[in-house]
Motif scaffolding. Structure first.
Motif, PDB file in Angstrom:
ATOM      1  N   PHE A  36       0.823  -1.208   0.000  1.00 39.70           N
ATOM      2  CA  PHE A  36       0.000   0.000   0.000  1.00 39.70           C
ATOM      3  C   PHE A  36       0.861   1.264   0.000  1.00 39.70           C
ATOM      4  N   LEU A  37       1.895   1.257   0.832  1.00 44.87           N
ATOM      5  CA  LEU A  37       2.690   2.475   0.986  1.00 44.87           C
ATOM      6  C   LEU A  37       3.644   2.708  -0.180  1.00 44.87           C
ATOM      7  N   THR A  38       3.882   1.678  -0.984  1.00 47.27           N
ATOM      8  CA  THR A  38       4.679   1.855  -2.201  1.00 47.27           C
ATOM      9  C   THR A  38       3.785   1.965  -3.442  1.00 47.27           C
ATOM     10  N   HIS A  39       2.482   1.826  -3.249  1.00 44.66           N
ATOM     11  CA  HIS A  39       1.486   2.023  -4.310  1.00 44.66           C
ATOM     12  C   HIS A  39       0.417   2.963  -3.751  1.00 44.66           C
ATOM     13  N   PRO A  40       0.753   4.243  -3.591  1.00 51.74           N
ATOM     14  CA  PRO A  40      -0.154   5.160  -2.895  1.00 51.74           C
ATOM     15  C   PRO A  40      -1.530   5.286  -3.545  1.00 51.74           C
ATOM     16  N   ASP A  41      -1.610   5.036  -4.857  1.00 47.96           N
ATOM     17  CA  ASP A  41      -2.923   5.075  -5.495  1.00 47.96           C
ATOM     18  C   ASP A  41      -3.835   3.985  -4.943  1.00 47.96           C
ATOM     19  N   GLN A  42      -3.256   2.824  -4.647  1.00 53.31           N
ATOM     20  CA  GLN A  42      -4.052   1.725  -4.086  1.00 53.31           C
ATOM     21  C   GLN A  42      -4.444   2.018  -2.630  1.00 53.31           C
ATOM     22  N   TRP A  43      -3.570   2.698  -1.890  1.00 52.90           N
ATOM     23  CA  TRP A  43      -3.896   3.062  -0.512  1.00 52.90           C
ATOM     24  C   TRP A  43      -5.042   4.081  -0.501  1.00 52.90           C
ATOM     25  N   GLU A  44      -4.991   5.037  -1.398  1.00 54.50           N
ATOM     26  CA  GLU A  44      -6.077   6.012  -1.475  1.00 54.50           C
ATOM     27  C   GLU A  44      -7.385   5.334  -1.878  1.00 54.50           C
ATOM     28  N   LEU A  45      -7.305   4.415  -2.823  1.00 53.67           N
ATOM     29  CA  LEU A  45      -8.486   3.664  -3.238  1.00 53.67           C
ATOM     30  C   LEU A  45      -9.049   2.851  -2.074  1.00 53.67           C
ATOM     31  N   TYR A  46      -8.146   2.210  -1.341  1.00 57.44           N
ATOM     32  CA  TYR A  46      -8.611   1.396  -0.213  1.00 57.44           C
ATOM     33  C   TYR A  46      -9.299   2.263   0.834  1.00 57.44           C
ATOM     34  N   LYS A  47      -8.678   3.368   1.211  1.00 59.80           N
ATOM     35  CA  LYS A  47      -9.261   4.233   2.241  1.00 59.80           C
ATOM     36  C   LYS A  47     -10.638   4.753   1.815  1.00 59.80           C
ATOM     37  N   ARG A  48     -10.795   4.959   0.515  1.00 56.84           N
ATOM     38  CA  ARG A  48     -12.035   5.531   0.007  1.00 56.84           C
ATOM     39  C   ARG A  48     -13.143   4.483  -0.145  1.00 56.84           C
ATOM     40  N   GLU A  49     -12.771   3.282  -0.662  1.00 56.93           N
ATOM     41  CA  GLU A  49     -13.806   2.321  -1.063  1.00 56.93           C
ATOM     42  C   GLU A  49     -13.799   1.012  -0.281  1.00 56.93           C
ATOM     43  N   ARG A  50     -12.702   0.649   0.363  1.00 53.11           N
ATOM     44  CA  ARG A  50     -12.575  -0.595   1.133  1.00 53.11           C
ATOM     45  C   ARG A  50     -13.083  -1.821   0.343  1.00 53.11           C
ATOM     46  N   PRO A  51     -12.539  -2.091  -0.847  1.00 56.45           N
ATOM     47  CA  PRO A  51     -13.048  -3.216  -1.642  1.00 56.45           C
ATOM     48  C   PRO A  51     -12.868  -4.552  -0.930  1.00 56.45           C
ATOM     49  N   SER A  52     -13.868  -5.413  -1.068  1.00 59.83           N
ATOM     50  CA  SER A  52     -13.844  -6.721  -0.395  1.00 59.83           C
ATOM     51  C   SER A  52     -12.817  -7.663  -1.002  1.00 59.83           C
ATOM     52  N   THR A  53     -12.271  -7.311  -2.156  1.00 57.01           N
ATOM     53  CA  THR A  53     -11.265  -8.137  -2.839  1.00 57.01           C
ATOM     54  C   THR A  53      -9.845  -7.880  -2.338  1.00 57.01           C
ATOM     55  N   THR A  54      -9.692  -6.965  -1.388  1.00 56.47           N
ATOM     56  CA  THR A  54      -8.355  -6.523  -0.961  1.00 56.47           C
ATOM     57  C   THR A  54      -7.519  -7.656  -0.378  1.00 56.47           C
ATOM     58  N   ALA A  55      -8.066  -8.392   0.570  1.00 59.02           N
ATOM     59  CA  ALA A  55      -7.269  -9.410   1.271  1.00 59.02           C
ATOM     60  C   ALA A  55      -6.736 -10.463   0.307  1.00 59.02           C
ATOM     61  N   GLU A  56      -7.567 -10.884  -0.649  1.00 58.80           N
ATOM     62  CA  GLU A  56      -7.122 -11.903  -1.604  1.00 58.80           C
ATOM     63  C   GLU A  56      -5.959 -11.387  -2.450  1.00 58.80           C
ATOM     64  N   GLU A  57      -5.991 -10.111  -2.849  1.00 53.02           N
ATOM     65  CA  GLU A  57      -4.896  -9.572  -3.644  1.00 53.02           C
ATOM     66  C   GLU A  57      -3.628  -9.425  -2.812  1.00 53.02           C
ATOM     67  N   ILE A  58      -3.771  -9.068  -1.542  1.00 54.65           N
ATOM     68  CA  ILE A  58      -2.598  -8.991  -0.672  1.00 54.65           C
ATOM     69  C   ILE A  58      -1.929 -10.353  -0.574  1.00 54.65           C
TER      70      ILE A  58
END
Length: 415
Positions: free
Chosen positions: A272-294
């Protein structure tokens, strides 16, 4: 096709290599040119008296090996692809009591008992308690940050929720969680000189966990309670675990349920911290697919192994009975035949047929639902309480043969 240009002596299980990086470029070359390749080793260097192993790097082949236990055994040489050269064969044999290292039908019997603790209802019953714990972990880390707002994310955040979840699940007293953490570290860190831990110390730590768990099992047999331990061990028939089996099950939880999830959380935060666009997306939308991609991106377990039970063929190579076969999940999870733009960290990726929880078959991760829940809860808490978190240093990686581990990740709450 020409052989890939791997340097002489290149070994995907070399702990010095994994301390530095996950070898994604070499995996990519093998997938393209020689997806099943013999990797030579000095006899004994991995604790086995053979001359090496087959590296399996394509998603389809890793899945095939995982789903054919009659051809590829977890029991013959265990699932651990590399011990160190000092281990004795009898020490390897003892590890066959861990469910990870069993084959059907014994594996089937033990798994059917153990999965009582991982039903959807059982996991849901933990959710609110773990949500509270995730919030408390993050706010405590904030309070204990240094004057400049920095702290070690691994020890202050990532390690805590998996440990507390295991304690919650099987009734380990919360006051004992640091001991379990210490024991589990010693079991997997024998390749890292910083910890000055030998194979013998690792074996002693494993026995400490077994002893602790056996005492817990004995208590529940005497006085059953409304908890998972009682469900697993209290009755004296074939539908329950013996005290020994329960002890080795707790070893599996300490490594598979603790080390792997905390590394996924750590790698996820770094991603997240090396892909700030994804961190901003996560904070805004909290997609349920996040854990699987991590888990796909991080793949905490780089590889496990199987041993061929008979002569067979895989990826155009003739595998002989008794050959060890390394299944490399980190490579499979970056296979462009399966994943579009596999080197991109994309928390909206769907579908996401990664093999970070195993390649299917009998050893598919029993605790997947719990791990996904823990990852989701901790990142919700971090996004709520530390939205401006930033990196304050590069990750310090664990020297290990099969784990994608991080020992330290300095972060800061200040811009």
């Amino acid at each position: 096709m020409p052989c890939p240009a791997l340097p002489d002596g290149f070994d995907f299980t070399d702990p010095d290599l994994l301390q530095d990086r996950v070898p994604y470029p070499e995996f990519a070359r093998l997938r393209q040119t020689e997806p099943v390749r013999w990797i030579a080793q000095e006899p004994g260097i991995s604790g086995f008296a053979d001359a090496g192993y087959w590296a399996v790097t394509r998603h389809a082949d890793v899945k095939y090996v995982s789903t054919h236990p009659e051809l590829y055994s977890s029991n013959l040489n265990t699932a651990v692809i590399r011990f160190n050269s000092s281990i004795q064969r009898d020490q390897i044999e003892v590890q066959k009591m861990i469910m990870l290292n069993m084959d059907p039908p014994e594996h089937t019997r033990v798994r059917q008992i153990v999965q009582r603790g991982f039903t959807p209802r059982a996991i849901r019953s933990l959710e609110e308690a773990l949500r509270t714990r995730a919030h408390d972990i993050v706010t405590t880390a904030l309070r204990h940050a240094g004057p400049d707002g920095t702290f070690d994310f691994v020890t202050n955040v990532a390690v805590e929720l998996p440990l507390q979840a295991i304690a919650e699940l099987i009734g380990i007293a919360q006051d004992d969680r640091s001991r379990v953490f210490d024991w589990s570290n010693k079991m997997v860190a024998y390749d890292d000189p910083e910890y000055a831990i030998t194979e013998e110390i690792g074996a002693e730590a494993a026995m400490e966990i077994v002893g602790y768990a056996m005492n817990l099992a004995a208590e529940r047999k005497q006085c059953p309670a409304k908890d998972i331990v009682s469900q697993l061990v209290a009755a004296e028939d074939e539908g329950n675990l013996s005290s020994d089996e329960f002890g080795f099950f707790v070893i599996l939880l300490a490594v598979a349920g603790n080390e792997t999830t905390r590394n996924a959380i750590t790698h996820g935060m770094h991603a997240f911290l090396t892909h700030p666009d994804q961190w901003e997306l996560y904070k805004r939308e909290r997609p349920s697919t996040t854990a699987e991609e991590i888990v796909r991106w991080a793949t905490p377990v780089v590889s496990f192994q199987r041993t061929a039970t008979q002569d067979t063929e895989l990826g155009g190579q003739k595998i002989r009975a008794g050959d060890r076969v390394g299944i490399f999940y980190s490579s499979a999870n970056h296979d462009p035949e399966v994943f579009e733009d596999p080197d991109a960290f994309d928390i909206t990726r769907d579908p996401n047929p990664h093999l970070g929880f195993g390649g299917g078959g009998p050893h598919f991760c029993l605790g997947k639902s719990l791990a996904v829940l823990e990852i989701d809860l901790i990142f919700h808490a971090i996004a709520d309480a530390m939205p401006d978190l930033r990196l304050a240093g590069d990750p310090r990686r664990l020297r290990a043969a099969w784990l994608n581990g991080v020992k330290e990740l300095q972060v800061s709450t200040r811009r």
